[in-house]
Design a protein around this motif. Structure first.
Motif, PDB file in Angstrom:
ATOM      1  N   TYR A  76       0.844  -1.183   0.000  1.00  0.00           N
ATOM      2  CA  TYR A  76       0.000   0.000   0.000  1.00  0.00           C
ATOM      3  C   TYR A  76       0.885   1.240   0.000  1.00  0.00           C
ATOM      4  O   TYR A  76       2.100   1.179   0.189  1.00  0.00           O
ATOM      5  N   GLU A  77       0.252   2.387  -0.191  1.00  0.00           N
ATOM      6  CA  GLU A  77       1.000   3.639  -0.198  1.00  0.00           C
ATOM      7  C   GLU A  77       1.724   3.884   1.123  1.00  0.00           C
ATOM      8  O   GLU A  77       2.819   4.458   1.155  1.00  0.00           O
ATOM      9  N   SER A  81      -7.768   0.226  -6.861  1.00  0.00           N
ATOM     10  CA  SER A  81      -7.784   1.147  -5.721  1.00  0.00           C
ATOM     11  C   SER A  81      -9.195   1.332  -5.183  1.00  0.00           C
ATOM     12  O   SER A  81      -9.396   1.489  -3.973  1.00  0.00           O
ATOM     13  N   SER A  82     -10.191   1.292  -6.064  1.00  0.00           N
ATOM     14  CA  SER A  82     -11.572   1.461  -5.623  1.00  0.00           C
ATOM     15  C   SER A  82     -12.048   0.311  -4.750  1.00  0.00           C
ATOM     16  O   SER A  82     -12.989   0.468  -3.966  1.00  0.00           O
ATOM     17  N   ARG A 131     -10.022  -1.117  -2.593  1.00  0.00           N
ATOM     18  CA  ARG A 131      -9.140  -1.087  -1.411  1.00  0.00           C
ATOM     19  C   ARG A 131      -9.252   0.265  -0.705  1.00  0.00           C
ATOM     20  O   ARG A 131      -8.256   0.874  -0.324  1.00  0.00           O
ATOM     21  N   LYS A 179      -9.888   3.092  -1.843  1.00  0.00           N
ATOM     22  CA  LYS A 179      -9.250   4.140  -2.640  1.00  0.00           C
ATOM     23  C   LYS A 179      -7.770   4.336  -2.291  1.00  0.00           C
ATOM     24  O   LYS A 179      -7.203   5.411  -2.508  1.00  0.00           O
ATOM     25  N   GLN A 180      -7.149   3.311  -1.766  1.00  0.00           N
ATOM     26  CA  GLN A 180      -5.721   3.392  -1.459  1.00  0.00           C
ATOM     27  C   GLN A 180      -4.899   3.156  -2.727  1.00  0.00           C
ATOM     28  O   GLN A 180      -5.276   2.374  -3.609  1.00  0.00           O
ATOM     29  N   ARG A 181      -3.774   3.820  -2.785  1.00  0.00           N
ATOM     30  CA  ARG A 181      -2.857   3.634  -3.900  1.00  0.00           C
ATOM     31  C   ARG A 181      -1.796   2.580  -3.536  1.00  0.00           C
ATOM     32  O   ARG A 181      -1.653   2.204  -2.372  1.00  0.00           O
ATOM     33  N   PHE A 182      -1.067   2.149  -4.549  1.00  0.00           N
ATOM     34  CA  PHE A 182      -0.131   1.040  -4.368  1.00  0.00           C
ATOM     35  C   PHE A 182       1.290   1.474  -4.712  1.00  0.00           C
ATOM     36  O   PHE A 182       1.519   2.408  -5.474  1.00  0.00           O
ATOM     37  N   LYS A 224      -2.199   4.794  -8.603  1.00  0.00           N
ATOM     38  CA  LYS A 224      -3.622   4.458  -8.532  1.00  0.00           C
ATOM     39  C   LYS A 224      -3.927   3.409  -9.591  1.00  0.00           C
ATOM     40  O   LYS A 224      -3.535   3.550 -10.758  1.00  0.00           O
ATOM     41  N   SER A 225      -4.618   2.352  -9.179  1.00  0.00           N
ATOM     42  CA  SER A 225      -4.955   1.269 -10.101  1.00  0.00           C
ATOM     43  C   SER A 225      -6.417   1.391 -10.505  1.00  0.00           C
ATOM     44  O   SER A 225      -7.303   1.426  -9.656  1.00  0.00           O
TER      45      SER A 225
END
Length: 279
Positions: free
Chosen positions: A101-102, A140-141, A143, A145-148, A174-175
């Motif tokens: 995760y970010e 991301s949606s 999770r 809206k978390q980025r990777f 962002k995926s």
């Protein structure tokens, strides 16, 4: 230059951060790397993403956001450097890419049977460099809206513990599924070939062949008709000559002449009918 989110929670990993992000094959030089006083380090050389968007942070500032599609792979190239930040061209190091995760926490597998990160996740750095071709399957949606981020570290866990600087993570991404078009971008126009380039239907060749055959038959029929007219003229002359002889008193010869002319006419008609039927 694509920087890190200043408001993001610090990653609980000792890996260095920084990437050279690019879209459409244009690379941006990396801005940071792990500085090692007496050992090796990993440095991100290239990071090709699918799209770069502008996002607004919590403090109202604008920043670039890296975007990748979960349907398409992206590439990440890392290099092994010595303490002087020089590439170690004689290095051969097995590396592994993993998904974070970010905030640096590992992404846990859900009920989905597909791995979170697919592609060339295990690559050996030959001559001091390794290129990963990866695809993030999670969105991301899905999770919150978390980025990777992508973390690259040695496959050997013991080596990773002994040389913690042999680890690097990318900027957050962002995926999404659909990348979409840029705002105001024109719709692509279909390419229509000019009329001269449009291929002709295959029936044109058949029509032309039939037309030539009909023209040839018509010429043959005209030739037979001309021949028949010429023969008829000759027969009429013979019949007239026979009548003259009959009028002169040579009845036998006149009758024979008329019979010969009639027989010749029948033979000519039969020959013409045979030719017409044969054609």
């Amino acid at each position: 230059m694509v920087g890190l989110d200043a408001g993001a929670a610090p990653a609980p990993s000792s890996c260095s951060r920084g990437s050279a992000a690019s879209t459409a094959g244009v690379s941006v030089p990396c801005s940071s790397t792990a500085l090692v006083a007496g050992g090796r380090s990993l440095k991100i050389l290239e990071h090709h993403v699918h799209k770069v968007e502008m996002r607004t942070k919590e403090n109202g500032e604008q920043e670039e956001e890296l975007v990748v599609s979960n349907l398409r792979p992206f590439t990440l190239k890392v290099g092994v450097h010595d303490a002087s930040e020089e590439p170690m061209l004689d290095c051969s190091l097995p590396l592994r890419a993993s998904l974070l995760y970010e905030n640096g926490m590992p992404v846990k597998q859900t009920s989905s049977s597909e791995p979170l990160l697919v592609g060339e996740t295990d690559v050996v750095a030959l001559q001091g460099a390794a290129t990963f071709k990866l695809r993030i399957t999670s969105l991301s949606s899905h999770r919150d809206k978390q980025r990777f981020r992508i973390q690259v570290a040695p496959q050997d866990v013991e080596l990773h513990l002994n040389e913690p600087n042999l680890c690097v993570v990318t900027d957050p991404m962002k995926s999404v599924t659909k990348l979409g078009r840029a705002a105001g971008g024109p719709l692509p126009q279909p390419t229509i070939p000019p009329p001269s380039d449009i291929p002709q239907a295959p029936t044109d060749g058949l029509k032309r062949k039939h037309r030539e055959t009909l023209e040839e038959h018509a010429a043959q029929l005209q030739s037979l008709s001309d021949t028949q007219d010429h023969i008829m003229q000759e027969l009429q002359g013979l019949i007239a000559l026979a009548h003259q002889r009959m009028a002169a008193g040579d009845n036998g010869s006149g009758a024979a002449g008329v019979g010969d002319a009639t027989s010749g006419l029948r033979s000519t008609r039969a020959a013409n009918e045979y030719k017409l039927n044969g054609s």
